[in-house]
Design an enzyme around this catalytic site. Structure first.
Site, PDB file in Angstrom:
ATOM      1  N   ARG A   1       0.848  -1.189   0.000  1.00  0.00           N
ATOM      2  CA  ARG A   1       0.000   0.000   0.000  1.00  0.00           C
ATOM      3  C   ARG A   1       0.890   1.248   0.000  1.00  0.00           C
ATOM      4  O   ARG A   1       1.880   1.304   0.722  1.00  0.00           O
ATOM      5  CB  ARG A   1      -0.918   0.035   1.233  1.00  0.00           C
ATOM      6  CG  ARG A   1      -2.002  -1.016   1.239  1.00  0.00           C
ATOM      7  CD  ARG A   1      -3.060  -0.722   0.192  1.00  0.00           C
ATOM      8  NE  ARG A   1      -4.163  -1.665   0.229  1.00  0.00           N
ATOM      9  CZ  ARG A   1      -4.208  -2.798  -0.468  1.00  0.00           C
ATOM     10  NH1 ARG A   1      -3.168  -3.126  -1.250  1.00  0.00           N
ATOM     11  NH2 ARG A   1      -5.245  -3.589  -0.398  1.00  0.00           N
TER      12      ARG A   1
ATOM     13  N   GLY B   1      -8.183   5.894   2.869  1.00  0.00           N
ATOM     14  CA  GLY B   1      -7.711   4.781   2.050  1.00  0.00           C
ATOM     15  C   GLY B   1      -6.310   4.975   1.509  1.00  0.00           C
ATOM     16  O   GLY B   1      -5.631   4.005   1.172  1.00  0.00           O
TER      17      GLY B   1
ATOM     18  N   GLU C   1       4.328  31.610  -0.332  1.00  0.00           N
ATOM     19  CA  GLU C   1       3.573  30.366  -0.476  1.00  0.00           C
ATOM     20  C   GLU C   1       2.720  30.372  -1.754  1.00  0.00           C
ATOM     21  O   GLU C   1       1.900  29.487  -1.955  1.00  0.00           O
ATOM     22  CB  GLU C   1       2.684  30.142   0.746  1.00  0.00           C
ATOM     23  CG  GLU C   1       3.465  29.834   2.015  1.00  0.00           C
ATOM     24  CD  GLU C   1       2.571  29.448   3.183  1.00  0.00           C
ATOM     25  OE1 GLU C   1       1.328  29.408   3.011  1.00  0.00           O
ATOM     26  OE2 GLU C   1       3.120  29.182   4.273  1.00  0.00           O
TER      27      GLU C   1
END
Length: 216
Positions: free
Chosen positions: A54, A138, A165
């Site tokens: 994973r 997930g 930024e």
């Protein structure tokens, strides 16, 4: 028991100790990180899964603030370009709540107050915690903490953000009813803003009464 059989919630007692991390590799290290795991975990039917691979996206943890003016019953939102919305949204400039990443040494409330100034030019008074959630467990480790903060919206507006930024943030001020109509019409399609505005729809009277009474 087979995989198709249901399991009563009271029988589900798995914890992090029921996961075995076989190995961890850093697959990418840039502005974000991508880690590659070999792991296995216990099964509802008993025993262990086979070892699986994973990948996990590591971007740190974030704080979102719903800036709310209890006196005028108004919500402040920010608009900015979001690359992730380029392919699936009708417009990649999204209406959002104030948000930012937690830096070392900061509390979640610290971030809410800092980002409110940086992104919207607003000083936050009282705050209340709404919820904490995983936006995409997930494949991403990020946890978001959502707050509502009391602000004065009378001078809200303009362009804000930090140049280093690459932030280009436009501030919008809406009545609560206008903000909820935007939500109802599908003009707001990011999870934190949806959750925050739905919370406000259910709690606005309580939070207004609380904050207005505490301020005399």
């Amino acid at each position: 028991m087979t995989k198709g059989d249901s399991v009563s919630p009271c029988e589900q007692s798995f914890t992090a100790s029921d996961v075995e991390i076989v190995s961890t590799d850093l697959a990418y290290n840039g502005f974000f990180q991508l880690k590659k795991y070999q792991l296995r975990h216990r099964l509802f039917a008993g025993g262990w899964s086979s070892v699986m691979t994973r990948e996990l996206f590591e971007r740190g943890h974030a704080v979102v603030l719903l800036p709310y003016d209890p006196k005028l019953d108004q919500v402040v939102m920010v608009e900015q370009f979001r690359l992730g919305a380029l392919e699936t949204s009708s417009n990649p400039w999204l209406l959002e709540l104030v948000a930012g990443m937690i830096e070392p040494g900061e509390t979640a409330e610290d971030v809410a107050r800092r980002e409110s100034i940086e992104e919207a030019g607003l000083t936050v008074g009282q705050v209340e915690f709404i919820c904490s959630y995983l936006p995409s467990a997930g494949g991403c480790s990020e946890r978001i903490s959502l707050y509502v903060g009391a602000i004065d919206s009378r001078n809200a507006g303009g362009i804000h953000g930090l140049d280093y930024e690459h932030e280009d943030i436009k501030v919008h001020c809406y009545s609560r009813q206008q903000a909820l109509k935007l939500l109802e019409d599908g003009k707001i399609d990011n999870a934190a803003s949806i959750i925050g505005l739905q919370w406000l729809a259910m709690n606005h009277q309580r939070i207004r009464d609380l904050w207005l009474s505490s301020n005399g």
